[in-house]
Design a protein around this motif. Structure first.
Motif, PDB file in Angstrom:
ATOM      1  N   GLY A  10      -3.544 -41.345  -0.398  1.00 56.92           N
ATOM      2  CA  GLY A  10      -4.271 -41.047  -1.627  1.00 56.92           C
ATOM      3  C   GLY A  10      -4.140 -39.602  -2.041  1.00 56.92           C
ATOM      4  N   THR A  11      -4.936 -39.205  -3.040  1.00 55.49           N
ATOM      5  CA  THR A  11      -4.844 -37.848  -3.560  1.00 55.49           C
ATOM      6  C   THR A  11      -5.366 -36.866  -2.519  1.00 55.49           C
ATOM      7  OG1 THR A  11      -7.063 -37.848  -4.472  1.00 55.49           O
ATOM      8  CG2 THR A  11      -5.306 -38.694  -5.904  1.00 55.49           C
ATOM      9  N   LYS A  12      -5.056 -35.603  -2.741  1.00 55.48           N
ATOM     10  CA  LYS A  12      -5.555 -34.551  -1.847  1.00 55.48           C
ATOM     11  C   LYS A  12      -7.079 -34.589  -1.786  1.00 55.48           C
ATOM     12  CE  LYS A  12      -3.644 -30.339  -2.058  1.00 55.48           C
ATOM     13  NZ  LYS A  12      -3.385 -28.997  -2.583  1.00 55.48           N
ATOM     14  N   GLU A  13      -7.701 -34.743  -2.952  1.00 57.83           N
ATOM     15  CA  GLU A  13      -9.167 -34.819  -3.040  1.00 57.83           C
ATOM     16  C   GLU A  13      -9.689 -35.983  -2.170  1.00 57.83           C
ATOM     17  OE1 GLU A  13     -11.114 -33.002  -5.568  1.00 57.83           O
ATOM     18  OE2 GLU A  13     -12.958 -33.897  -4.803  1.00 57.83           O
ATOM     19  N   GLU A  14      -9.046 -37.141  -2.301  1.00 64.38           N
ATOM     20  CA  GLU A  14      -9.473 -38.315  -1.511  1.00 64.38           C
ATOM     21  C   GLU A  14      -9.271 -38.064  -0.018  1.00 64.38           C
ATOM     22  OE1 GLU A  14      -8.506 -41.669  -4.939  1.00 64.38           O
ATOM     23  OE2 GLU A  14      -6.989 -41.215  -3.418  1.00 64.38           O
ATOM     24  N   GLN A  15      -8.191 -37.390   0.322  1.00 63.63           N
ATOM     25  CA  GLN A  15      -7.946 -37.108   1.735  1.00 63.63           C
ATOM     26  C   GLN A  15      -9.045 -36.197   2.302  1.00 63.63           C
ATOM     27  OE1 GLN A  15      -3.761 -36.370   2.955  1.00 63.63           O
ATOM     28  NE2 GLN A  15      -3.282 -36.737   0.821  1.00 63.63           N
ATOM     29  N   TYR A  16      -9.402 -35.156   1.538  1.00 60.23           N
ATOM     30  CA  TYR A  16     -10.497 -34.286   1.999  1.00 60.23           C
ATOM     31  C   TYR A  16     -11.810 -35.055   2.076  1.00 60.23           C
ATOM     32  CZ  TYR A  16      -8.015 -29.761   1.786  1.00 60.23           C
ATOM     33  OH  TYR A  16      -7.172 -28.702   2.008  1.00 60.23           O
ATOM     34  N   GLN A  17     -12.088 -35.887   1.060  1.00 53.48           N
ATOM     35  CA  GLN A  17     -13.356 -36.640   1.043  1.00 53.48           C
ATOM     36  C   GLN A  17     -13.467 -37.554   2.255  1.00 53.48           C
ATOM     37  OE1 GLN A  17     -15.965 -36.625  -0.917  1.00 53.48           O
ATOM     38  NE2 GLN A  17     -15.348 -35.537  -2.764  1.00 53.48           N
ATOM     39  N   ASN A  18     -12.339 -38.104   2.668  1.00 54.65           N
ATOM     40  CA  ASN A  18     -12.327 -38.981   3.838  1.00 54.65           C
ATOM     41  C   ASN A  18     -12.453 -38.184   5.137  1.00 54.65           C
ATOM     42  OD1 ASN A  18     -11.600 -41.535   5.340  1.00 54.65           O
ATOM     43  ND2 ASN A  18      -9.867 -40.239   5.921  1.00 54.65           N
ATOM     44  N   LEU A  19     -11.826 -37.012   5.141  1.00 54.89           N
ATOM     45  CA  LEU A  19     -11.775 -36.216   6.379  1.00 54.89           C
ATOM     46  C   LEU A  19     -13.068 -35.445   6.635  1.00 54.89           C
ATOM     47  CD1 LEU A  19      -9.813 -35.431   8.656  1.00 54.89           C
ATOM     48  CD2 LEU A  19      -9.101 -33.480   7.252  1.00 54.89           C
TER      49      LEU A  19
END
Ligand code: SME
Length: 157
Positions: A10-19
């Protein structure tokens, strides 16, 4: 404790939100500063695959290499030198789209092309920095700054 990260695409934003919640969970279960830096470096490297992710810690008026993931790196950086020493001096995050255009950039590895450095500030003092290097140009933006600053603020020194 969390044994495996749940990675996302997914997007960078989604990756951070998940992490982010996973990193916060890791930090909540451990009080040791170095152990937490080590896991933060590992989690960021695993999710994003950046070339180098690590910490430098202020010791006797120098930055000294701390926990990291990636190739071997320079061990000591003076205040005001390179991106890390400049971030320390300014107590501010620095995004470098092209390391060759940053005066005084310290090339620990010639494959590093862009970089972000986030200071760890406690009280009024910088106690260390998070340094992330990418092997492609223009890898970092305000989204990285936002989330990496949040992660750094979550680490208890
Ligand atoms: N490029 C950094 C030095 C540290 S390495 O990239 C791991 C700098 O200019 O401060």
């Amino acid at each position: 404790m969390l044994e495996d990260l749940h990675l996302s695409k997914g997007t960078k934003e989604e990756q951070y939100q998940n992490l982010l919640p996973q990193i916060k969970a890791l930090l909540a279960h451990e009080t040791d500063f170095i152990a937490n830096l080590a896991n933060v470096a590992a989690a960021l490297k695993e999710q994003f695959g950046w070339f180098w992710v690590g910490f430098y810690l202020v010791k006797n008026e120098e930055l000294v290499l701390g926990p990291f993931q990636g190739p071997v790196a320079c061990t000591r950086i003076k205040k005001g030198k390179g991106v890390c020493g400049t971030s320390w001096q300014q107590a501010a995050t620095i995004i470098v789209p092209d390391v060759e255009l940053f005066p005084g950039h310290i090339a620990c590895n010639s494959l590093s092309k862009s970089e972000i450095v986030v200071p760890i500030i406690r009280g009024n003092e910088v106690v260390g920095v998070l340094d992330v290097d990418s092997d492609t140009l223009n890898s970092f933006d305000n989204t990285d700054q936002h989330y990496l600053e949040e992660i750094i603020a979550s680490i208890t020194v």
